[in-house]
Design a protein around this motif. Structure first.
Motif, PDB file in Angstrom:
ATOM      1  N   SER A   7       6.794  -9.777   5.138  1.00 57.15           N
ATOM      2  CA  SER A   7       5.670  -9.581   6.047  1.00 57.15           C
ATOM      3  C   SER A   7       5.747  -8.216   6.707  1.00 57.15           C
ATOM      4  CB  SER A   7       5.655 -10.674   7.115  1.00 57.15           C
ATOM      5  OG  SER A   7       6.714 -10.483   8.040  1.00 57.15           O
ATOM      6  N   ASP A   8       4.722  -7.887   7.489  1.00 56.19           N
ATOM      7  CA  ASP A   8       4.698  -6.619   8.229  1.00 56.19           C
ATOM      8  C   ASP A   8       5.047  -6.846   9.698  1.00 56.19           C
ATOM      9  OD1 ASP A   8       4.046  -5.019   6.059  1.00 56.19           O
ATOM     10  OD2 ASP A   8       1.926  -5.494   6.240  1.00 56.19           O
ATOM     11  N   TYR A   9       5.851  -7.877   9.961  1.00 56.11           N
ATOM     12  CA  TYR A   9       6.328  -8.159  11.310  1.00 56.11           C
ATOM     13  C   TYR A   9       7.817  -7.871  11.388  1.00 56.11           C
ATOM     14  CZ  TYR A   9       1.852 -10.473  11.803  1.00 56.11           C
ATOM     15  OH  TYR A   9       0.505 -10.747  11.838  1.00 56.11           O
ATOM     16  N   PHE A  10       8.268  -7.467  12.577  1.00 56.59           N
ATOM     17  CA  PHE A  10       9.638  -7.007  12.749  1.00 56.59           C
ATOM     18  C   PHE A  10      10.303  -7.764  13.897  1.00 56.59           C
ATOM     19  CE2 PHE A  10       7.391  -3.670  10.632  1.00 56.59           C
ATOM     20  CZ  PHE A  10       8.305  -3.146   9.731  1.00 56.59           C
ATOM     21  N   TYR A  11      11.566  -8.086  13.672  1.00 54.28           N
ATOM     22  CA  TYR A  11      12.413  -8.737  14.673  1.00 54.28           C
ATOM     23  C   TYR A  11      13.220  -7.641  15.357  1.00 54.28           C
ATOM     24  CZ  TYR A  11      16.201 -11.696  16.471  1.00 54.28           C
ATOM     25  OH  TYR A  11      17.129 -12.322  17.273  1.00 54.28           O
ATOM     26  N   LEU A  12      12.966  -7.441  16.649  1.00 50.78           N
ATOM     27  CA  LEU A  12      13.550  -6.316  17.380  1.00 50.78           C
ATOM     28  C   LEU A  12      14.730  -6.763  18.226  1.00 50.78           C
ATOM     29  CD1 LEU A  12      10.369  -4.398  18.646  1.00 50.78           C
ATOM     30  CD2 LEU A  12      11.578  -4.178  16.462  1.00 50.78           C
TER      31      LEU A  12
ATOM     32  N   THR B  12       0.833  -1.197   0.000  1.00 51.50           N
ATOM     33  CA  THR B  12       0.000   0.000   0.000  1.00 51.50           C
ATOM     34  C   THR B  12       0.866   1.244   0.000  1.00 51.50           C
ATOM     35  OG1 THR B  12      -0.078   0.123   2.417  1.00 51.50           O
ATOM     36  CG2 THR B  12      -1.695  -1.301   1.350  1.00 51.50           C
ATOM     37  N   ASN B  13       0.208   2.396   0.061  1.00 57.07           N
ATOM     38  CA  ASN B  13       0.914   3.672   0.179  1.00 57.07           C
ATOM     39  C   ASN B  13       1.051   4.109   1.632  1.00 57.07           C
ATOM     40  OD1 ASN B  13       1.397   4.035  -2.545  1.00 57.07           O
ATOM     41  ND2 ASN B  13      -0.521   5.118  -2.894  1.00 57.07           N
ATOM     42  N   LYS B  14       0.899   3.172   2.568  1.00 55.89           N
ATOM     43  CA  LYS B  14       1.045   3.498   3.981  1.00 55.89           C
ATOM     44  C   LYS B  14       2.511   3.464   4.379  1.00 55.89           C
ATOM     45  CE  LYS B  14      -3.507   1.778   5.417  1.00 55.89           C
ATOM     46  NZ  LYS B  14      -4.233   0.821   6.289  1.00 55.89           N
ATOM     47  N   LEU B  15       2.927   4.501   5.082  1.00 53.35           N
ATOM     48  CA  LEU B  15       4.313   4.663   5.498  1.00 53.35           C
ATOM     49  C   LEU B  15       4.401   4.528   7.007  1.00 53.35           C
ATOM     50  CD1 LEU B  15       6.981   5.360   3.976  1.00 53.35           C
ATOM     51  CD2 LEU B  15       6.623   7.720   4.701  1.00 53.35           C
ATOM     52  N   LEU B  16       5.242   3.628   7.488  1.00 51.40           N
ATOM     53  CA  LEU B  16       5.411   3.359   8.917  1.00 51.40           C
ATOM     54  C   LEU B  16       6.712   3.987   9.404  1.00 51.40           C
ATOM     55  CD1 LEU B  16       4.725   1.852  11.584  1.00 51.40           C
ATOM     56  CD2 LEU B  16       5.922  -0.135  10.626  1.00 51.40           C
ATOM     57  N   ILE B  17       6.606   4.833  10.424  1.00 45.75           N
ATOM     58  CA  ILE B  17       7.772   5.468  11.042  1.00 45.75           C
ATOM     59  C   ILE B  17       7.904   4.922  12.462  1.00 45.75           C
ATOM     60  CG2 ILE B  17       8.948   7.640  11.498  1.00 45.75           C
ATOM     61  CD1 ILE B  17       8.116   7.319   8.609  1.00 45.75           C
ATOM     62  N   ILE B  18       9.079   4.400  12.816  1.00 51.32           N
ATOM     63  CA  ILE B  18       9.319   3.780  14.120  1.00 51.32           C
ATOM     64  C   ILE B  18      10.415   4.558  14.842  1.00 51.32           C
ATOM     65  CG2 ILE B  18       9.891   1.641  15.328  1.00 51.32           C
ATOM     66  CD1 ILE B  18       9.201   0.139  12.747  1.00 51.32           C
TER      67      ILE B  18
ATOM     68  N   ILE C  80       9.435 -10.426  18.364  1.00 54.23           N
ATOM     69  CA  ILE C  80       8.831 -10.210  17.051  1.00 54.23           C
ATOM     70  C   ILE C  80       7.495  -9.533  17.283  1.00 54.23           C
ATOM     71  CG2 ILE C  80       7.862 -11.319  15.004  1.00 54.23           C
ATOM     72  CD1 ILE C  80       9.974 -13.494  15.371  1.00 54.23           C
ATOM     73  N   VAL C  81       7.320  -8.356  16.677  1.00 53.13           N
ATOM     74  CA  VAL C  81       6.144  -7.545  16.950  1.00 53.13           C
ATOM     75  C   VAL C  81       5.570  -7.037  15.634  1.00 53.13           C
ATOM     76  CG1 VAL C  81       7.085  -6.803  19.169  1.00 53.13           C
ATOM     77  CG2 VAL C  81       7.417  -5.381  17.150  1.00 53.13           C
ATOM     78  N   SER C  82       4.367  -6.506  15.719  1.00 49.52           N
ATOM     79  CA  SER C  82       3.750  -5.780  14.605  1.00 49.52           C
ATOM     80  C   SER C  82       3.419  -4.379  15.087  1.00 49.52           C
ATOM     81  CB  SER C  82       2.481  -6.492  14.130  1.00 49.52           C
ATOM     82  OG  SER C  82       1.520  -6.519  15.172  1.00 49.52           O
ATOM     83  N   PHE C  83       3.540  -3.424  14.198  1.00 49.96           N
ATOM     84  CA  PHE C  83       3.243  -2.038  14.530  1.00 49.96           C
ATOM     85  C   PHE C  83       1.924  -1.650  13.865  1.00 49.96           C
ATOM     86  CE2 PHE C  83       7.826  -2.353  14.897  1.00 49.96           C
ATOM     87  CZ  PHE C  83       8.088  -1.678  16.072  1.00 49.96           C
ATOM     88  N   GLY C  84       0.857  -1.756  14.609  1.00 46.60           N
ATOM     89  CA  GLY C  84      -0.435  -1.330  14.088  1.00 46.60           C
ATOM     90  C   GLY C  84      -0.923  -2.210  12.965  1.00 46.60           C
ATOM     91  N   SER C  85      -1.197  -1.605  11.798  1.00 50.50           N
ATOM     92  CA  SER C  85      -1.820  -2.281  10.663  1.00 50.50           C
ATOM     93  C   SER C  85      -0.908  -3.364  10.097  1.00 50.50           C
ATOM     94  CB  SER C  85      -2.158  -1.267   9.573  1.00 50.50           C
ATOM     95  OG  SER C  85      -2.684  -1.910   8.448  1.00 50.50           O
ATOM     96  N   VAL C  86      -1.506  -4.509   9.753  1.00 51.79           N
ATOM     97  CA  VAL C  86      -0.779  -5.635   9.171  1.00 51.79           C
ATOM     98  C   VAL C  86      -1.424  -5.991   7.843  1.00 51.79           C
ATOM     99  CG1 VAL C  86      -0.119  -8.047   9.416  1.00 51.79           C
ATOM    100  CG2 VAL C  86      -0.043  -6.533  11.401  1.00 51.79           C
ATOM    101  N   GLU C  87      -0.691  -5.818   6.750  1.00 51.88           N
ATOM    102  CA  GLU C  87      -1.183  -6.166   5.421  1.00 51.88           C
ATOM    103  C   GLU C  87      -0.641  -7.519   4.972  1.00 51.88           C
ATOM    104  OE1 GLU C  87      -3.396  -4.423   3.815  1.00 51.88           O
ATOM    105  OE2 GLU C  87      -3.442  -2.659   5.130  1.00 51.88           O
ATOM    106  N   GLN C  88       0.638  -7.778   5.255  1.00 46.17           N
ATOM    107  CA  GLN C  88       1.287  -9.022   4.862  1.00 46.17           C
ATOM    108  C   GLN C  88       1.612  -9.824   6.117  1.00 46.17           C
ATOM    109  OE1 GLN C  88       1.743  -9.923   1.646  1.00 46.17           O
ATOM    110  NE2 GLN C  88       0.812  -8.022   0.937  1.00 46.17           N
TER     111      GLN C  88
END
Length: 772
Positions: A396-401, A349-355, A411-419
């Motif tokens: 995926s939209d999951y991140f290894y921190l 998508t055109n959604k941009l995630l800033i962490i 391993i977490v997700s930040f809000g919206s998950v598309e993949q």
């Protein structure tokens, strides 16, 4: 018979009048560009003739100092150099021929004022008086509220006043003769700087001579966005409407109606002129500059060359840089987050995630890539700990921190998950300076918003106290394979080793001076291959960069050795299933459980080369299908970027005396020459001098053209260009004369049509042995 001379004459005349000019133009300085930055101005002084401003700014996390010579007329950077220490203050010498800097150790260094060359390293012989505090040192300069005033030296009455611009923060440079002239540089919000040259008695309006935006000086992360072609969106919408119709006749009538309306609009746009309408349909444009620019823009959009580089800076600014428009800013927004860690795209998508480093995040959304996005949502993780790194898990939209305090990874997700995560076991390899460890995530792991999974540790390799890892590279788990083997000159095949779960790393021993390169299985941690460089033989210099990267079935590492003579070295290690031709040990139809280990270990070939410059960093070129020859893109310590074709760094090259006749028949075969020279045509930075810091990143982005890859250097400066390692074999320049080519083909067809009866008659007579 006169057939042959006539045909020769006709073809000769056609070639004179219908000559095709299909050549490629040199794109140097046309598709490459550089955004030069200075950073936050710490001090500014002028030289003798006042044509230059010398700007001092902190560099490399305030551990070093960048000295920049700026043209005072237009604000362009003339030259720059880095001092390997942080300075506290600057003084222009009394003879105005040099400047002196004071370091953190209270030491003084002197440099030529006009050229910047070191003059002497001795201690300062005159009293040090700062040249930086321009306002505090001049009692005739007053700043009250939003007004800057210059007082008369004798009467102390206001001589000149000017309103300060909106966003004013401080005055970083000021010179005045206290009579009728003023030179002034002002710092504004967002790391913007304005420079003024004012005559008191000429004009009451104060407009800056130039402005500089330094907000891109400290990029912390980036992401690439493809600019989509929206010209077909309306047709796709119409086709989706057709698919929802149950009646075929209704769908047919709908298509006829929409096509008729489209034809009617076409005629209206061209004022019912059939010629203009046909020119628009066949994309035939006029030769004016605007039409050419629009045509090139459309072509680049179709070829996948139009992309946005989204960068997040240390000062919480998000900028979109148009790679196809010479680095122009498409849009810019200010994030509410402090200490931005990462910027990512959510799904497709055109959604941009800033962490941020503390786990806060913002999601921005836009209807188009070129439009400024708006804040869609924001939130934060439940666990409030400083994040050291956030690694995306595949697509995926999951991140290894990884956390700064060294606690357990999550391993977490930040809000919206598309993949979502795939329904399979996931293996993760993690490393730091002292250890490498493997982790796994089982199947059917689903995460909701702000939830987490703690991966299970499966293995760990711990180094000794005097050892540390200086370079690490893992193989792409799903590489695009161009061929299964290397075809030899004897037409036999040497099969490549394609086991995906591999990683290589470099370990140095600071006590013995030895360097070890290891190859491991990332699933089990098993050591598959090791190569040791003894201090007595190679003498690896640990103070200079050591790099490693993993390719298709090989990995390459670079290091600088001082024995037997100082030289930069490149070593290539190639992996094969067997060194015997036509012998393949793996079975593509069989399935293997990687947890049980590798049943067929790779067989190794290795070769070392000497490179004439110190290599600071290196990456691999990426193309859409990886059919193009892979190349090593290397950043040199002298600020240049060049690339080396992988075929040059071949572990199978032999000395000429050892090459057989079959070896010489092999594709692109060449004898082993230990020295790799720099090809001037492969230096992609040309005359430019890049300033890179310790956090600089170099990337290679594929395009829709298999021949072409976009290369960017992102750090203190931002530089981008295009490379074609195998040449632009699938791209013709806009000046390609297709009209002449079509004319030539038509002429050839007509000639063949008229010559066909004569040729048939000649064949018939030859069969019947009829003498002409």
């Amino acid at each position: 018979m006169l057939l042959h001379p006539i045909a020769t004459l006709v073809f000769g005349l056609v070639s004179q009048f219908v000559l095709t000019n299909a050549v490629f133009s040199d794109e140097a300085y046309k598709v490459d560009w550089q955004l030069q930055n200075i950073g936050k101005y710490k001090c500014i002084i002028s030289n003798n003739d006042t044509s230059k401003l010398i700007v001092f700014s902190d560099f490399n996390d305030e551990e070093e100092t960048l000295v920049s010579y700026v043209n005072s007329q237009d604000g362009n950077i003339m030259s720059r150099f880095v001092l390997p220490y942080k300075i506290l203050d600057v003084m222009r010498s009394s003879d105005k021929e040099a400047f002196v800097v004071r370091t953190e150790k209270n030491e003084f260094e002197t440099f030529d004022l006009n050229l910047g060359f070191p003059v002497t390293t001795s201690r300062l012989e005159e009293v040090f008086i700062s040249s930086c505090n321009c306002v505090q040192q001049n009692e005739n300069v007053k700043i009250e509220g939003n007004t800057l005033g210059i007082l008369d030296v004798k009467t102390k009455l206001p001589l000149f006043q000017m309103p300060l611009p909106e966003g004013f923060q401080e005055v970083v440079f000021l010179e005045t003769d206290n009579v009728n002239s003023l030179k002034l540089s002002i710092a504004l919000t967002g790391l913007r700087y304005s420079y003024y040259e004012i005559k008191f008695n000429i004009s009451d309006t104060q407009e800056p001579e130039w402005e500089r935006d330094e907000s891109l000086a400290d990029v912390v992360d980036y992401v690439i966005i493809d600019i989509k072609d929206h010209s077909m969106d309306e047709i796709e919408r119409e086709m989706s409407v057709e698919e929802t119709m149950d009646n075929v006749l209704d769908a047919y009538m709908f298509r006829v109606t929409t096509d008729w309306n489209r034809l009617r609009d076409l005629l209206r746009r061209n004022k019912y002129n059939p010629g203009k309408a046909l020119m628009e349909v066949f994309n035939i444009r006029k030769n004016d500059d605007s039409e050419k620019i629009e045509l090139a823009r459309t072509q680049n959009l179709n070829f996948g060359l139009s992309k946005l580089l989204i960068v997040a800076t240390r000062n919480s600014k998000i900028n979109a840089i148009d790679l196809d428009n010479r680095g122009q800013t498409a849009w810019s927004i200010d994030s509410n987050l402090q200490d931005i860690l990462s910027v990512e795209l959510i799904g497709k998508t055109n959604k941009l995630l800033i962490i941020s480093k503390m786990g806060d995040f913002e999601i921005y959304e836009s209807t188009s890539e070129l439009l400024s996005p708006t804040l869609n949502s924001k939130g934060s993780l439940i666990t409030r700990r400083e994040i050291a790194a956030a690694h995306r898990l595949d697509d995926s939209d999951y991140f290894y921190l990884e956390f700064a305090d060294g606690s357990e990874k999550e391993i977490v997700s930040f809000g919206s998950v598309e993949q979502k995560l795939p329904n399979a076991d996931i293996y993760i390899t993690d490393h730091d300076e002292k250890a490498i460890s493997g982790h796994t995530i089982g199947k059917n792991n689903e995460l909701g918003e702000a939830s987490k999974i703690t991966p299970q540790k499966t293995w760990k390799i711990t180094l000794k106290s005097n050892e540390r890892i200086v370079a690490f590279a893992a193989r792409n788990s799903e590489p695009q394979v161009g061929s299964l083997g290397t075809i030899l000159g004897s037409r036999e095949v040497l099969y490549k080793y394609f086991y995906p779960n591999l990683a290589s790393y470099v370990v140095i021993n600071e006590d013995t001076g030895d360097m070890v390169v290891n190859l491991i299985d990332t699933i089990t941690g098993e050591l598959l291959y090791t190569q040791k460089h003894k201090h007595e033989k190679d003498g690896v210099d640990f103070d200079l960069p050591i790099n490693i990267l993993f390719g298709e079935h090989w990995f390459i590492y670079s290091y600088f050795s001082v024995k037997p003579v100082p030289e930069q070295k490149l070593t290539v290690v190639e992996l094969y299933e067997s060194l015997e031709p036509n012998e393949r040990k793996s079975d593509a139809s069989a399935s293997y459980n990687p947890i049980n280990g590798i049943f067929n270990k790779p067989e190794i070939l290795t070769k070392s080369y000497i490179f004439p410059e110190v290599i600071k960093h290196m990456i691999l070129s990426n193309t859409k299908y990886d059919i193009t020859t892979r190349s090593l893109i290397v950043e040199l310590q002298n600020g240049q970027i060049t690339y080396i074709p992988k075929v040059v760094l071949n572990a199978r090259r032999k000395n000429e005396s050892e090459m057989t006749a079959d070896d010489k028949k092999e594709f692109m075969a060449s004898q082993y020459i230990p020295t790799v020279r720099i090809n001037d045509h492969f230096v992609i930075t040309h005359y430019r001098d890049l300033i890179t810091n310790t956090k600089s990143k170099m990337i290679s982005v594929p395009t829709n053209l298999e021949s072409t890859s976009i290369v960017c250097q992102i750090g203190h400066d931002i530089f981008c260009t295009r490379i074609t390692p195998s040449g632009p074999f699938d791209f013709m320049s806009p000046s390609f004369e297709k009209g002449k080519l079509i004319g030539t083909i038509i002429a050839m067809v007509i000639i063949c049509y008229f010559l066909r009866p004569s040729v048939a008659s000649k064949k018939l007579k030859s069969i019947w042995l009829v003498r002409e």
